[in-house]
Write an enzyme that holds these catalytic residues in place. Structure first.
Site, PDB file in Angstrom:
ATOM      1  N   ALA A   1      -7.198  -3.438  -3.857  1.00  0.00           N
ATOM      2  CA  ALA A   1      -6.637  -4.364  -4.829  1.00  0.00           C
ATOM      3  C   ALA A   1      -7.686  -5.337  -5.368  1.00  0.00           C
TER       4      ALA A   1
ATOM      5  N   GLY B   1      -2.682  11.524   9.386  1.00  0.00           N
ATOM      6  CA  GLY B   1      -3.802  10.796   8.792  1.00  0.00           C
ATOM      7  C   GLY B   1      -4.038   9.491   9.524  1.00  0.00           C
TER       8      GLY B   1
ATOM      9  N   ALA C   1       4.904   3.895 -20.775  1.00  0.00           N
ATOM     10  CA  ALA C   1       4.042   4.093 -21.945  1.00  0.00           C
ATOM     11  C   ALA C   1       3.451   5.494 -21.924  1.00  0.00           C
TER      12      ALA C   1
ATOM     13  N   CYS D   1       0.306  -2.572  -4.990  1.00  0.00           N
ATOM     14  CA  CYS D   1      -0.127  -3.583  -4.020  1.00  0.00           C
ATOM     15  C   CYS D   1       0.998  -4.538  -3.651  1.00  0.00           C
TER      16      CYS D   1
ATOM     17  N   GLU E   1      -5.162  12.982  13.216  1.00  0.00           N
ATOM     18  CA  GLU E   1      -6.256  12.776  12.264  1.00  0.00           C
ATOM     19  C   GLU E   1      -7.168  14.002  12.254  1.00  0.00           C
TER      20      GLU E   1
ATOM     21  N   ARG F   1      -4.719   8.683  -1.269  1.00  0.00           N
ATOM     22  CA  ARG F   1      -4.023   8.448  -2.526  1.00  0.00           C
ATOM     23  C   ARG F   1      -4.827   9.085  -3.654  1.00  0.00           C
TER      24      ARG F   1
ATOM     25  N   GLY G   1      -6.215   7.117   8.699  1.00  0.00           N
ATOM     26  CA  GLY G   1      -7.018   6.248   7.841  1.00  0.00           C
ATOM     27  C   GLY G   1      -6.376   4.870   7.788  1.00  0.00           C
TER      28      GLY G   1
ATOM     29  N   HIS H   1     -16.834 -25.649  15.808  1.00  0.00           N
ATOM     30  CA  HIS H   1     -16.492 -25.210  17.160  1.00  0.00           C
ATOM     31  C   HIS H   1     -15.158 -25.803  17.566  1.00  0.00           C
TER      32      HIS H   1
ATOM     33  N   ASP I   1      -7.388   1.758  -9.266  1.00  0.00           N
ATOM     34  CA  ASP I   1      -7.333   3.026  -8.525  1.00  0.00           C
ATOM     35  C   ASP I   1      -7.557   4.243  -9.409  1.00  0.00           C
TER      36      ASP I   1
HETATM   37  P1  FAD Z   1      -1.342  -0.009  -9.017  1.00  0.00           P
HETATM   38  O1  FAD Z   1      -1.187  -1.180  -8.132  1.00  0.00           O
HETATM   39  O2  FAD Z   1      -0.974   1.318  -8.497  1.00  0.00           O
HETATM   40  O3  FAD Z   1      -0.489  -0.342 -10.322  1.00  0.00           O
HETATM   41  C1  FAD Z   1      -0.320   0.579 -11.350  1.00  0.00           C
HETATM   42  C2  FAD Z   1       0.954   0.219 -12.099  1.00  0.00           C
HETATM   43  O4  FAD Z   1       1.000   0.940 -13.301  1.00  0.00           O
HETATM   44  C3  FAD Z   1       2.239   0.594 -11.347  1.00  0.00           C
HETATM   45  O5  FAD Z   1       3.052  -0.546 -11.218  1.00  0.00           O
HETATM   46  C4  FAD Z   1       2.895   1.659 -12.202  1.00  0.00           C
HETATM   47  O6  FAD Z   1       4.297   1.563 -12.189  1.00  0.00           O
HETATM   48  C5  FAD Z   1       2.326   1.329 -13.568  1.00  0.00           C
HETATM   49  N1  FAD Z   1       2.238   2.466 -14.493  1.00  0.00           N
HETATM   50  C6  FAD Z   1       1.523   3.601 -14.338  1.00  0.00           C
HETATM   51  N2  FAD Z   1       1.608   4.368 -15.413  1.00  0.00           N
HETATM   52  C7  FAD Z   1       2.416   3.721 -16.285  1.00  0.00           C
HETATM   53  C8  FAD Z   1       2.900   4.025 -17.587  1.00  0.00           C
HETATM   54  N3  FAD Z   1       2.529   5.143 -18.218  1.00  0.00           N
HETATM   55  N4  FAD Z   1       3.711   3.141 -18.189  1.00  0.00           N
HETATM   56  C9  FAD Z   1       4.086   1.991 -17.553  1.00  0.00           C
HETATM   57  N5  FAD Z   1       3.656   1.659 -16.347  1.00  0.00           N
HETATM   58  C10 FAD Z   1       2.832   2.512 -15.712  1.00  0.00           C
HETATM   59  N6  FAD Z   1      -5.480  -2.646  -1.006  1.00  0.00           N
HETATM   60  C11 FAD Z   1      -6.089  -3.745  -0.526  1.00  0.00           C
HETATM   61  O7  FAD Z   1      -7.066  -4.212  -1.118  1.00  0.00           O
HETATM   62  N7  FAD Z   1      -5.642  -4.375   0.610  1.00  0.00           N
HETATM   63  C12 FAD Z   1      -4.581  -3.912   1.302  1.00  0.00           C
HETATM   64  O8  FAD Z   1      -4.203  -4.502   2.311  1.00  0.00           O
HETATM   65  C13 FAD Z   1      -3.924  -2.746   0.823  1.00  0.00           C
HETATM   66  N8  FAD Z   1      -2.861  -2.257   1.482  1.00  0.00           N
HETATM   67  C14 FAD Z   1      -2.215  -1.158   0.979  1.00  0.00           C
HETATM   68  C15 FAD Z   1      -1.133  -0.662   1.683  1.00  0.00           C
HETATM   69  C16 FAD Z   1      -0.451   0.443   1.208  1.00  0.00           C
HETATM   70  C17 FAD Z   1       0.737   0.968   1.969  1.00  0.00           C
HETATM   71  C18 FAD Z   1      -0.870   1.070  -0.011  1.00  0.00           C
HETATM   72  C19 FAD Z   1      -0.124   2.249  -0.558  1.00  0.00           C
HETATM   73  C20 FAD Z   1      -1.959   0.593  -0.702  1.00  0.00           C
HETATM   74  C21 FAD Z   1      -2.652  -0.526  -0.215  1.00  0.00           C
HETATM   75  N9  FAD Z   1      -3.775  -1.038  -0.865  1.00  0.00           N
HETATM   76  C22 FAD Z   1      -4.417  -2.135  -0.363  1.00  0.00           C
HETATM   77  C23 FAD Z   1      -4.301  -0.425  -2.109  1.00  0.00           C
HETATM   78  C24 FAD Z   1      -3.825  -1.217  -3.337  1.00  0.00           C
HETATM   79  O9  FAD Z   1      -2.424  -1.252  -3.348  1.00  0.00           O
HETATM   80  C25 FAD Z   1      -4.358  -0.572  -4.605  1.00  0.00           C
HETATM   81  O10 FAD Z   1      -5.757  -0.453  -4.524  1.00  0.00           O
HETATM   82  C26 FAD Z   1      -4.009  -1.404  -5.826  1.00  0.00           C
HETATM   83  O11 FAD Z   1      -2.620  -1.584  -5.948  1.00  0.00           O
HETATM   84  C27 FAD Z   1      -4.552  -0.743  -7.094  1.00  0.00           C
HETATM   85  O12 FAD Z   1      -4.210  -1.515  -8.202  1.00  0.00           O
HETATM   86  P2  FAD Z   1      -4.064  -0.860  -9.653  1.00  0.00           P
HETATM   87  O13 FAD Z   1      -3.781  -1.980 -10.569  1.00  0.00           O
HETATM   88  O14 FAD Z   1      -5.222   0.007  -9.924  1.00  0.00           O
HETATM   89  O15 FAD Z   1      -2.818   0.132  -9.560  1.00  0.00           O
HETATM   90  P1  NAD Z   2      -7.319   7.206   3.844  1.00  0.00           P
HETATM   91  O1  NAD Z   2      -8.238   7.926   2.957  1.00  0.00           O
HETATM   92  O2  NAD Z   2      -7.684   5.863   4.332  1.00  0.00           O
HETATM   93  O3  NAD Z   2      -7.021   8.095   5.136  1.00  0.00           O
HETATM   94  C1  NAD Z   2      -6.500   9.385   5.037  1.00  0.00           C
HETATM   95  C2  NAD Z   2      -6.811  10.101   6.336  1.00  0.00           C
HETATM   96  O4  NAD Z   2      -6.009  11.272   6.430  1.00  0.00           O
HETATM   97  C3  NAD Z   2      -8.259  10.552   6.430  1.00  0.00           C
HETATM   98  O5  NAD Z   2      -8.832   9.999   7.606  1.00  0.00           O
HETATM   99  C4  NAD Z   2      -8.166  12.086   6.471  1.00  0.00           C
HETATM  100  O6  NAD Z   2      -9.154  12.660   7.303  1.00  0.00           O
HETATM  101  C5  NAD Z   2      -6.775  12.291   7.033  1.00  0.00           C
HETATM  102  N1  NAD Z   2      -6.118  13.571   6.683  1.00  0.00           N
HETATM  103  C6  NAD Z   2      -5.990  14.115   5.448  1.00  0.00           C
HETATM  104  N2  NAD Z   2      -5.262  15.264   5.521  1.00  0.00           N
HETATM  105  C7  NAD Z   2      -4.907  15.432   6.819  1.00  0.00           C
HETATM  106  C8  NAD Z   2      -4.139  16.410   7.538  1.00  0.00           C
HETATM  107  N3  NAD Z   2      -3.568  17.453   6.931  1.00  0.00           N
HETATM  108  N4  NAD Z   2      -3.990  16.258   8.877  1.00  0.00           N
HETATM  109  C9  NAD Z   2      -4.552  15.206   9.513  1.00  0.00           C
HETATM  110  N5  NAD Z   2      -5.283  14.256   8.889  1.00  0.00           N
HETATM  111  C10 NAD Z   2      -5.451  14.358   7.561  1.00  0.00           C
HETATM  112  O7  NAD Z   2      -5.917   7.188   3.064  1.00  0.00           O
HETATM  113  P2  NAD Z   2      -4.593   6.348   3.283  1.00  0.00           P
HETATM  114  O8  NAD Z   2      -4.509   5.833   4.675  1.00  0.00           O
HETATM  115  O9  NAD Z   2      -3.506   7.202   2.760  1.00  0.00           O
HETATM  116  O10 NAD Z   2      -4.802   5.125   2.310  1.00  0.00           O
HETATM  117  C11 NAD Z   2      -5.048   5.347   0.915  1.00  0.00           C
HETATM  118  C12 NAD Z   2      -5.897   4.263   0.351  1.00  0.00           C
HETATM  119  O11 NAD Z   2      -5.141   3.067   0.209  1.00  0.00           O
HETATM  120  C13 NAD Z   2      -7.083   3.873   1.221  1.00  0.00           C
HETATM  121  O12 NAD Z   2      -8.172   4.715   1.040  1.00  0.00           O
HETATM  122  C14 NAD Z   2      -7.365   2.492   0.745  1.00  0.00           C
HETATM  123  O13 NAD Z   2      -8.167   2.575  -0.402  1.00  0.00           O
HETATM  124  C15 NAD Z   2      -5.998   1.946   0.364  1.00  0.00           C
HETATM  125  N6  NAD Z   2      -5.474   1.055   1.440  1.00  0.00           N
HETATM  126  C16 NAD Z   2      -6.190  -0.052   1.769  1.00  0.00           C
HETATM  127  C17 NAD Z   2      -5.733  -0.881   2.764  1.00  0.00           C
HETATM  128  C18 NAD Z   2      -6.531  -2.116   3.104  1.00  0.00           C
HETATM  129  O14 NAD Z   2      -7.368  -2.501   2.302  1.00  0.00           O
HETATM  130  N7  NAD Z   2      -6.309  -2.727   4.245  1.00  0.00           N
HETATM  131  C19 NAD Z   2      -4.573  -0.600   3.448  1.00  0.00           C
HETATM  132  C20 NAD Z   2      -3.880   0.545   3.106  1.00  0.00           C
HETATM  133  C21 NAD Z   2      -4.340   1.369   2.080  1.00  0.00           C
END
Ligand code: FAD
Ligand code: NAD
Length: 467
Positions: free
Chosen positions: A322, A185, A119, A43, A208, A275, A187, A446, A314
């Site tokens: 997050a 994708g 770990a 995150c 998509e 993911r 999404g 307002h 996750d």
């Molecule tokens: P993570 O944030 O993935 O953290 C896991 C951590 O564990 C990592 O730092 C990793 O290095 C560490 N780790 C794993 N295994 C080990 C090990 N064996 N030893 C040591 N360390 C380890 N969510 C939202 O709510 N709002 C958003 O706007 C949003 N935008 C996003 C945009 C993008 C581009 C992406 C990819 C994701 C986004 N998300 C968003 C999703 C959000 O990032 C995740 O849902 C969130 O980070 C999950 O938190 P977590 O603690 O489960 O795991």
């Molecule tokens: P997503 O699940 O949101 O979207 C993936 C999309 O890819 C789907 O609509 C699916 O139909 C499409 N797809 C899959 N395979 C395909 C292919 N071969 N060709 C064309 N389309 C295909 O996944 P994401 O955008 O990778 O995001 C992952 C997760 O991260 C989200 O589900 C969400 O939980 C989190 N996230 C959250 C935010 C937020 O809260 N604003 C922002 C970014 C990410």
């Protein structure tokens, strides 16, 4: 020191892990968190925060470009704007560093020991730590373990990550705007980042597989986003899959629902196809954990199938957000501390930071009907909002879904500029069991865009004032 013990061992310092660690520390539990990368997880380092920084920069740039191309509406003129993405990324990196340092301070304040390293589980209560820190323990044994390992981007078999094919992580570190960007994708990430790169000037094609962008949201909510994408010049191909790289290596092959195929030239291919939980290389096979599909199965107290082993974030399934991870992290720590806690949330708000933004909390009209609920619905379009007009952005609306018999609000959705901030009153209304009358009888200031919430409730009650 080669070996140590603690009360709570947390693997991963993303939102789930660091929230659990802070809360466990606050509750007086001797807590260690092991993180291999920068504190803050996906995150903070490569997800929510950097993507929102980039989206903000893209919005600012797009508005400057608009005034340069000037249709003169607001009387603002600026000349020859250009984007220096390397500088934008450096600014974004500064924000990330600052927040990661902040997490370190918060963990220290809560008395949590941080260990940088990887770990790997030896058994349900013991990990070996691969670390370059000479002072860090090499093995840790704990009474309680919280798994917060997070997730990784899904890699497509036919489109492996490489130089031209990138995930969101590399997209958030690009130092030049690609000329032609194909996004696989439509999404969350595909639309958020695809829109940002389009505003930076890339020629974006979004592919998509489903028939609709953002298939997890209903068509009415997604429509204004699809409309804006078209206005921005993003080429959207729904019902289409990317089947692999073309032989030239400079284009991708696509296949539409009718079986027709084509090539799309691409300088970069951003794969955002979902993911997956991070299950590799940390000794999962040493643990006897039941699973839900590929995710680690947990109960309403974040307990896994192994005694004393908890999991959050996750790793445990959808929605991979997050704020869900943070709420679970807090819950797991409190359960370990002996508090009577269980997951009893009415909803996990979903926000998509598209243009315009989307918020969804609770059930949409179709989901409510499927649940057998006789509904009352209300809507208020931003075209009727004085504030939206004065901000020159009237696309979107707020929608409320309530039970017809007692007017209990079961869902709130909206799409519009800046609507992400309405996720708080939307979620609060659901958690507090608000009725339509509670929303209608609350004075909303307002002129604000939040008046749409008030008006939607008034509309559902048949007494809209401004429609
Ligand atoms: P993570 O944030 O993935 O953290 C896991 C951590 O564990 C990592 O730092 C990793 O290095 C560490 N780790 C794993 N295994 C080990 C090990 N064996 N030893 C040591 N360390 C380890 N969510 C939202 O709510 N709002 C958003 O706007 C949003 N935008 C996003 C945009 C993008 C581009 C992406 C990819 C994701 C986004 N998300 C968003 C999703 C959000 O990032 C995740 O849902 C969130 O980070 C999950 O938190 P977590 O603690 O489960 O795991
Ligand atoms: P997503 O699940 O949101 O979207 C993936 C999309 O890819 C789907 O609509 C699916 O139909 C499409 N797809 C899959 N395979 C395909 C292919 N071969 N060709 C064309 N389309 C295909 O996944 P994401 O955008 O990778 O995001 C992952 C997760 O991260 C989200 O589900 C969400 O939980 C989190 N996230 C959250 C935010 C937020 O809260 N604003 C922002 C970014 C990410």
């Amino acid at each position: 020191m080669t070996h140590t013990t603690c009360s709570v061992l947390i693997v991963g310092a993303g939102p789930g892990g660091y929230a659990a660690a802070i809360r466990a520390g606050q509750l007086g539990l001797e807590t260690i968190v092991v993180e291999s990368a920068q504190l803050g997880g996906t995150c903070l380092n490569i997800g929510c925060i950097p993507s929102k920084a980039l989206i903000h920069a893209a919005d600012v740039y797009a508005s400057v470009v608009r005034s340069a191309s000037d249709n003169g509406e607001l009387g603002i003129h600026s000349e020859n704007p250009r984007i220096d993405l390397a500088t934008t990324m450096a600014w974004k990196d500064g924000i990330v560093r600052r927040l990661s340092t902040g997490v370190d301070h918060l963990l220290a304040k809560a008395g949590v020991q941080r260990i940088q390293g990887w770990a790997r589980f030896l058994d349900g209560k013991t990990v070996a730590v691969d670390t370059s820190d000479p002072d860090a323990p090499r093995t840790i044994r704990a009474n309680h373990v919280i798994l917060a390992n997070g997730s990784r981007p899904v890699e497509l078999d036919d489109l492996p990550f490489g130089e031209r094919v990138i995930s969101s992580t590399e997209a958030l570190a690009l130092t030049a705007v690609p000329e032609r960007l194909v996004v696989v994708g439509g999404g969350y990430i595909g639309l958020e980042l695809g829109t940002a790169f389009s505003k930076f000037g890339a020629e974006v094609t979004l592919v998509e597989a489903s028939e609709q962008l953002l298939p997890s949201f209903d068509a009415e909510i997604v429509r204004p986003v699809a409309r804006r994408a078209e206005l921005l010049g993003i080429s959207v191909l729904t019902g289409t899959v990317v089947t692999g790289m073309a032989a030239s290596g400079a284009a991708v092959n696509i296949k539409a629902g009718d079986g027709s195929t084509a090539e799309l030239p691409a300088d970069r291919v951003l794969v955002t196809a979902g993911r997956a939980p991070l299950l590799e290389d940390w000794g999962l096979e040493e643990l006897d954990l039941k699973r839900n599909d590929s995710f680690v199965r947990i109960d309403e107290r974040c307990r896994t199938s192994m005694s004393g082993v908890f999991a959050v974030g996750d790793l445990t399934g959808e929605p991979m957000l997050a704020h869900r991870a943070i709420a679970q992290g807090r819950l797991a720590a409190e359960v370990i501390a002996g508090k009577r806690r269980a997951w009893d949330k009415v909803s996990v708000p979903a926000v998509v930071f598209t243009d315009p933004e989307i918020v969804s909390v609770g059930m949409n009209p179709e989901q409510a009907r499927e649940a057998g609920i006789d509904t009352l619905e209300g809507r208020f379009p931003y075209t009727a909002s004085g504030r939206a007009l004065s901000m020159a952005d009237t696309d979107g609306f707020v929608r409320v879904v309530a039970r017809a018999d007692d007017h209990l609000v079961v869902g709130l959705q909206g799409v519009g500029a800046g609507i992400a901030e309405l996720s708080a009153p939307f979620a609060l209304a659901l958690e507090m069991g608000a009725r339509l009358e509670d929303l209608a009888d609350t004075i909303h200031a307002h002129p604000t865009r939040s008046e749409a919430l008030h008006e939607a409730a008034m509309h559902a009650l048949g007494m809209a004032l401004h429609l």
